[in-house]
Design a protein around this motif. Structure first.
Motif, mmCIF file in Angstrom:
data_model
loop_
_atom_site.group_PDB
_atom_site.id
_atom_site.type_symbol
_atom_site.label_atom_id
_atom_site.label_comp_id
_atom_site.label_asym_id
_atom_site.label_seq_id
_atom_site.Cartn_x
_atom_site.Cartn_y
_atom_site.Cartn_z
ATOM 1 N N HIS A 65 0.843 -1.195 0.000
ATOM 2 C CA HIS A 65 0.000 0.000 0.000
ATOM 3 C C HIS A 65 0.881 1.248 0.000
ATOM 4 C CE1 HIS A 65 -3.388 2.629 0.859
ATOM 5 N NE2 HIS A 65 -2.773 3.068 1.961
ATOM 6 N N GLY A 89 2.686 1.859 -3.278
ATOM 7 C CA GLY A 89 1.894 2.486 -4.331
ATOM 8 C C GLY A 89 1.865 3.988 -4.250
ATOM 9 N N GLY A 90 2.591 4.563 -3.274
ATOM 10 C CA GLY A 90 2.599 6.008 -3.139
ATOM 11 C C GLY A 90 1.260 6.529 -2.657
ATOM 12 N N PRO A 91 0.957 7.801 -2.940
ATOM 13 C CA PRO A 91 -0.316 8.384 -2.486
ATOM 14 C C PRO A 91 -1.536 7.615 -2.974
ATOM 15 C CG PRO A 91 1.175 10.114 -3.217
ATOM 16 C CD PRO A 91 1.814 8.812 -3.598
ATOM 17 N N GLY A 92 -1.406 6.924 -4.109
ATOM 18 C CA GLY A 92 -2.524 6.142 -4.629
ATOM 19 C C GLY A 92 -2.719 4.818 -3.928
ATOM 20 N N GLY A 93 -1.774 4.443 -3.079
ATOM 21 C CA GLY A 93 -1.901 3.257 -2.261
ATOM 22 C C GLY A 93 -1.930 1.946 -3.020
ATOM 23 N N ARG A 101 -4.345 0.408 -4.469
ATOM 24 C CA ARG A 101 -5.070 0.454 -5.745
ATOM 25 C C ARG A 101 -4.120 0.846 -6.883
ATOM 26 N NH1 ARG A 101 -10.297 0.635 -6.989
ATOM 27 N NH2 ARG A 101 -10.865 0.896 -4.781
ATOM 28 N N HIS A 102 -3.322 1.879 -6.649
ATOM 29 C CA HIS A 102 -2.361 2.336 -7.668
ATOM 30 C C HIS A 102 -1.324 1.252 -7.944
ATOM 31 C CE1 HIS A 102 0.091 5.207 -9.929
ATOM 32 N NE2 HIS A 102 1.140 4.754 -9.244
ATOM 33 N N TRP A 103 -0.881 0.582 -6.876
ATOM 34 C CA TRP A 103 0.133 -0.468 -7.033
ATOM 35 C C TRP A 103 -0.404 -1.597 -7.916
ATOM 36 C CZ3 TRP A 103 0.762 -5.629 -6.052
ATOM 37 C CH2 TRP A 103 2.073 -6.120 -6.062
ATOM 38 N N GLU A 151 -2.798 -1.431 -10.144
ATOM 39 C CA GLU A 151 -3.005 -0.952 -11.510
ATOM 40 C C GLU A 151 -1.726 -0.984 -12.321
ATOM 41 O OE1 GLU A 151 -4.614 2.901 -10.871
ATOM 42 O OE2 GLU A 151 -6.687 2.193 -10.517
ATOM 43 N N HIS A 152 -0.592 -0.722 -11.683
ATOM 44 C CA HIS A 152 0.669 -0.618 -12.418
ATOM 45 C C HIS A 152 1.492 -1.899 -12.401
ATOM 46 C CE1 HIS A 152 0.787 3.725 -13.435
ATOM 47 N NE2 HIS A 152 -0.139 3.761 -12.495
#
Length: 335
Positions: free
Chosen positions: A258, A261-265, A267-269, A271-272
């Motif tokens: 989490h 994934g940086g500020p996107g947590g 979810r962002h991790w 996605e990428h």
């Protein structure tokens, strides 16, 4: 110097008071069945919590065996170093199982992983222990319904699986049976929390429970990497200690990713990087545990740490784990 000495005496007094204060609601007497590695750890922890502990063991040298263990464990207990002799004074030794559990508030079973043996033990324990007693098994593989098959009231029995060494590592995995009542679970949770443990109730029983499954997954890949000559046993240990070991002491895998994934947590991790997970899993090893593999691991392990006595290695491990746990055991909001 006088101020330092006074502070040291105050710290020793506080540690002694902590070790003399019973912890765990309503619990004064605990029976520990078995004096193997896990049973010894529970015995030390219960005694350090101020409980009277009845040790049940078939060993002829049970008292000397426990005394030796206390010399090793007393310096790394959660409440601070304790006097081994003061801890030992809280013990009673009873080779008969039924007599050992009479009047006990808690029974912690640690017999070998033999279902028939444990069923026989719990049939005896269930008949002899008081109706209010918590009946707990340290098993790492068996389920409460199976363990209590010969009991009149198997709903009293819970699995309370510790992570070794149980006198230091906080985790206790609580596994319930079909007839387990919520009151029993609540009392077990309160008991372990009173000892400073971190009990977690599994939502569903799975073979090996949770912590050992995670450990097994990492061990499998560790053996694969050593077998393939990527790293040595000593280097693999160093990599884990210097990276994910320290990270996981502060945050679990999900929170780590989490944050990754940086500020996107998380979810962002996902996605990428999530799309490549299954492909990376396909590349993980599945090594055979054959003679060649075992010989490779053992030869490297003996070279890495085989020249040091077990007692020395265990004391070093316990001291380090105690410091790590103390450093990260602050308020949950700060975790």
């Amino acid at each position: 110097m006088a101020t330092v000495a006074a502070a040291a005496r105050a710290a020793q007094s506080a540690a002694a008071e902590a070790h003399n204060k019973p912890r765990g609601p309503g619990v004064r007497t605990a029976a520990v069945i078995g004096a193997g590695t896990i049973g010894l750890g529970w015995t030390a922890l219960f005694a350090s919590a101020g409980l009277t502990v009845r040790v049940n063991s078939r060993r002829a040298d049970a008292e000397a065996h426990v005394r030796r263990a206390f010399e090793l464990y007393a310096g790394s207990l959660p409440g601070g170093p304790a006097d081994p002799e003061a801890l030992f004074a809280r013990l009673e030794f009873e080779p008969d199982v039924a007599r050992a559990v009479e009047g006990a508030d808690v029974v912690q079973e640690n017999a070998p992983e033999n279902l028939a043996l444990k069923q026989e033990l719990f049939a005896t324990i269930g008949a002899a222990a008081p109706s209010h007693a918590l009946l707990l098994s340290s098993t790492s593989t068996l389920l409460p319904d199976d363990l209590g098959a010969r009991m009149t009231d198997p709903g009293r029995l819970l699995v309370a699986h510790p992570f070794n060494p149980p006198h230091i590592v906080p985790l206790v995995e609580i596994v319930t049976g079909r007839r387990t009542g919520p009151r029993v679970v609540e009392e077990a949770m309160a008991f372990y929390r009173g000892l400073g443990k971190t009990p977690v109730v599994l939502r569903r029983a799975v073979p090996g429970f949770v912590a050992n499954r995670l450990q097994s997954a990492l061990l499998r890949e560790s053996i694969h990497l050593v077998r393939e000559g990527v790293v040595s046993v000593a280097e693999l240990d160093e990599i884990v200690i210097s990276s994910i070991g320290g990270r996981w002491a502060a945050v679990g895998p999900f929170r780590a990713f989490h944050l990754g994934g940086g500020p996107g947590g998380l979810r962002h991790w996902f996605e990428h990087l999530g799309a490549g997970l299954e492909k990376s899993w396909e590349g993980l090893g599945n090594p055979p545990v054959d003679e060649e593999t075992v010989a490779t691991i053992l030869s490297q392990a003996e070279e890495a740490f085989g020249n040091r006595a077990y007692e020395e290695l265990a004391a070093e491990r316990d001291a380090k784990q105690t410091r790590v746990i103390g450093a990260v055991s602050g308020p949950k909001a700060e975790a």
